[in-house]
Design a protein around this motif. Sequence first.
Motif, short mmCIF file in Angstrom:
data_model
loop_
_atom_site.label_atom_id
_atom_site.label_comp_id
_atom_site.label_asym_id
_atom_site.label_seq_id
_atom_site.Cartn_x
_atom_site.Cartn_y
_atom_site.Cartn_z
N LEU A 4 -14.95 18.15 -5.85
CA LEU A 4 -16.23 19.05 -5.28
C LEU A 4 -15.78 19.33 -4.57
O LEU A 4 -16.07 18.26 -3.90
CB LEU A 4 -17.46 18.36 -5.63
CG LEU A 4 -17.62 18.12 -7.18
CD1 LEU A 4 -18.39 16.65 -7.87
CD2 LEU A 4 -17.15 18.59 -8.90
N TYR A 5 -15.94 21.09 -3.95
CA TYR A 5 -16.97 21.67 -2.97
C TYR A 5 -18.32 22.74 -3.03
O TYR A 5 -18.34 22.64 -3.91
CB TYR A 5 -15.44 22.69 -1.98
CG TYR A 5 -14.40 21.86 -2.86
CD1 TYR A 5 -13.18 21.14 -2.06
CD2 TYR A 5 -13.31 22.22 -3.98
CE1 TYR A 5 -11.99 20.65 -2.04
CE2 TYR A 5 -12.11 21.68 -3.67
CZ TYR A 5 -11.18 20.93 -2.98
OH TYR A 5 -9.99 20.83 -3.12
N ALA A 56 -17.92 11.82 -0.02
CA ALA A 56 -18.29 11.43 -1.21
C ALA A 56 -17.02 11.01 -2.12
O ALA A 56 -16.68 11.40 -2.88
CB ALA A 56 -19.89 12.08 -1.43
N ILE A 74 -14.26 12.93 -5.96
CA ILE A 74 -14.27 12.51 -4.92
C ILE A 74 -15.07 14.51 -3.97
O ILE A 74 -15.12 15.31 -5.29
CB ILE A 74 -13.25 12.91 -3.79
CG1 ILE A 74 -13.34 12.54 -2.58
CG2 ILE A 74 -12.08 14.02 -4.67
CD1 ILE A 74 -11.95 12.17 -1.54
N ALA A 75 -15.95 14.56 -3.23
CA ALA A 75 -16.69 15.81 -2.85
C ALA A 75 -16.47 15.69 -1.44
O ALA A 75 -16.79 14.64 -0.81
CB ALA A 75 -18.32 15.31 -2.93
N GLU D 54 -27.90 24.48 -2.54
CA GLU D 54 -27.24 24.20 -2.53
C GLU D 54 -27.20 22.89 -2.85
O GLU D 54 -27.65 22.12 -1.85
CB GLU D 54 -25.47 24.46 -2.38
CG GLU D 54 -24.94 24.14 -3.35
CD GLU D 54 -23.73 24.91 -2.63
OE1 GLU D 54 -23.55 26.38 -2.57
OE2 GLU D 54 -22.67 24.31 -2.85
N TYR D 56 -25.69 18.95 -4.88
CA TYR D 56 -24.92 18.30 -5.27
C TYR D 56 -25.42 17.08 -6.46
O TYR D 56 -26.11 16.00 -6.39
CB TYR D 56 -23.64 17.07 -4.34
CG TYR D 56 -22.71 15.98 -4.88
CD1 TYR D 56 -22.30 16.13 -6.52
CD2 TYR D 56 -22.29 15.15 -4.50
CE1 TYR D 56 -21.02 15.54 -6.14
CE2 TYR D 56 -20.83 14.83 -4.53
CZ TYR D 56 -20.59 14.79 -5.50
OH TYR D 56 -19.67 13.94 -6.45
N MET D 59 -25.03 13.16 -6.90
CA MET D 59 -25.23 12.43 -6.27
C MET D 59 -27.52 12.85 -5.35
O MET D 59 -27.51 12.00 -5.07
CB MET D 59 -24.56 13.23 -4.96
CG MET D 59 -24.34 11.74 -3.79
SD MET D 59 -23.20 12.17 -2.58
CE MET D 59 -23.52 12.27 -1.03
#
Lengths: 83, 83, 159, 159
Positions: A4-5, A56, A74-75, D54, D56, D59
């Motif tokens: 993920l970005y 992360a 993974i980010a 924005e 996540y 998380m």
Amino acid sequence: MKILYFAWMRQRIGASKEDIDLPGDVTTVDALVDWLVARGENYSEAFVKREVIRAAVNQEYVQFDHPIKNSDEIAFFPPVTGG
Amino acid sequence: MKILYFAWMRQRIGASKEDIDLPGDVTTVDALVDWLVARGENYSEAFVKREVIRAAVNQEYVQFDHPIKNSDEIAFFPPVTGG
Amino acid sequence: MIRVQEDDFDIGAELRTLTEGDTSVGAVASFTGLVRDMAPIDGQSREIRTMTLEHYPGMTEKKLAEIEAEANSRWPLAASLIIHRYGTLEPGDQIVFVACASSHRQAAFDACQFLMDWLKTEAPFWKLEDTDTGGVWVDSRESDNQAAARWGKSPDTDG
Amino acid sequence: MIRVQEDDFDIGAELRTLTEGDTSVGAVASFTGLVRDMAPIDGQSREIRTMTLEHYPGMTEKKLAEIEAEANSRWPLAASLIIHRYGTLEPGDQIVFVACASSHRQAAFDACQFLMDWLKTEAPFWKLEDTDTGGVWVDSRESDNQAAARWGKSPDTDG
């Protein structure tokens, strides 16, 4: 592996999410970044200042020497600016 | 002189307010307290711990050596407990 | 702005009014004091039935205005508000509300704490707690004096 | 309690819910973050038209829950609340709300500041400011890192 970005990382790479098959010799976050950077200019631009990027693994902050495996999420993202 | 009492000072003295003619030789807060205490048991009980009582002259906190005059408004009260 | 009143107040409405029309404000810190149902009295925990707040009309407003002015001189505040009630209240009722708006988070927090700390030691209010065993005047607390002292000397705590 | 949502919220209602039915609470400290109309960008003050947050998903909730749990382990809180919005907001809009209820004033204040400081450095949100000259991602600030550092090490700021 799910990658993920977020924020300007997402914009520079041109994707918010991708699924890759993690090569067997890519076993740390750092190695994954090297592998991504070799894939194209959008990645090399996104990771140009690697020291400012946060990573992360499975939604926990990690250092770049952290081990990774194909089943991880993974980010990558810039320092957070909420609040 | 207008004298105001608050909280348990008011209760012990049995009055929230009184008007007195300030004797000419009573020129400080301390002297006024001495003069009041001599007036009766209710006053002496109210002022028994003089060091904990706060005084305000014309709505400003003062020390007990502060000068007073007949045209002042003076208030005696326990330490404040608002908020 | 300061208000001393018997009536209750609506925090949501107060906060909206505080920052209305000023979009330079990024941070609002606020504090609400409520009547608690229990209080330690003579070493024992006692149930509070009601709490009655007495104050010194005139001096109260003057002191609150001074305290608010002092906060505004120390921190860059866009707006500030102190509301303090008097009269008879019940457990859970709102007693006091303090809010500070600023473009900076730390200024808003610090000013808000400062207002509460000075208010506790400077504003002429007294609390009477009505318990099963009668009315008890709340004692001032050394911890409140210490909290106020950390902000430096007050101009008028020499009484 | 934590909430991550696109919708606005009503602070008055949130605070009532926070302490409802618990009359042991004497102190509620809270903080509201609002969208400002101006921001310093490349050394110049720029007008903000909108701000887009924005985050996540997943998380964010995890981190906010961890931060709240940490505050509750450090201070004796009766209740706590973190609300953080995402999506596109305008100047004056509410972004974040944090509230801590306690029987003690200092605990409520400290926990509230702690939540904001850690949230600023730990919660995965990013702000994009839309100005006359285009969209600009907000930079993280060293002052926020310093503010968070005063509370001691975070378990997961090793990234």
